[in-house]
Design a protein around this motif. Structure first.
Motif, short mmCIF file in Angstrom:
data_model
loop_
_atom_site.label_atom_id
_atom_site.label_comp_id
_atom_site.label_asym_id
_atom_site.label_seq_id
_atom_site.Cartn_x
_atom_site.Cartn_y
_atom_site.Cartn_z
N ALA A 1 0.79 -1.13 -0.11
CA ALA A 1 -0.06 0.00 -0.14
C ALA A 1 0.92 1.17 0.13
O ALA A 1 0.65 2.13 -0.69
CB ALA A 1 -0.86 0.15 1.20
N GLU A 2 1.83 1.24 0.84
CA GLU A 2 2.76 2.29 0.59
C GLU A 2 3.54 2.73 -0.31
O GLU A 2 3.41 3.70 -1.04
CB GLU A 2 3.66 2.14 1.85
N MET A 3 3.84 1.73 -0.99
CA MET A 3 4.66 1.96 -2.32
C MET A 3 3.90 2.32 -3.54
O MET A 3 4.06 3.30 -4.30
CB MET A 3 5.36 0.46 -2.82
N GLY A 4 2.66 1.59 -3.37
CA GLY A 4 1.73 2.19 -4.59
C GLY A 4 1.18 3.50 -4.53
O GLY A 4 1.31 4.21 -5.34
N VAL A 5 0.91 3.99 -3.09
CA VAL A 5 0.37 5.32 -3.13
C VAL A 5 1.48 6.35 -2.89
O VAL A 5 1.27 7.47 -3.67
CB VAL A 5 -0.41 5.40 -1.47
#
Length: 99
Positions: free
Chosen positions: A47-51
């Motif tokens: 989630a962190e990488m995508g956002v």
């Protein structure tokens, strides 16, 4: 159409809005996005990488918009109001996840 000249205070306000206002809005966007995705069951690091990859484009778009918009007041209202809303949403989502 008459050409308008910008004075130094207006230029300074736009630069500050472009850098710091866009950064605050993007930080709120990233916090709310990561919290929402983790709440939906996505692994935290995914989630962190995508956002954060998406946040780069959000920042760029907001930064450019601050110089293209006609109303400096509208720029500040959108950036500060949006930042406050996104931070509040991130806080509420994180509280719901932890409860």
């Amino acid at each position: 159409m008459a050409a308008t000249t910008l004075r130094w205070p207006a230029i300074t306000a736009r630069v500050l809005a472009g850098v710091f206002g866009s950064y605050a809005f993007t930080w709120g966007f990233a916090a709310a996005g990561v919290a929402a995705l983790v709440g939906l069951g996505v692994e935290y690091h995914d989630a962190e990488m995508g956002v954060l990859m998406l946040a780069f484009f959000v920042f760029l778009g907001l930064f450019l918009w601050t110089f293209a918009a006609r109303s400096l007041l509208r720029v500040w209202l959108v950036l500060l109001g949006g930042s406050a809303l996104l931070f509040t949403a991130a806080w509420a989502i994180q509280r719901a996840i932890l409860a």
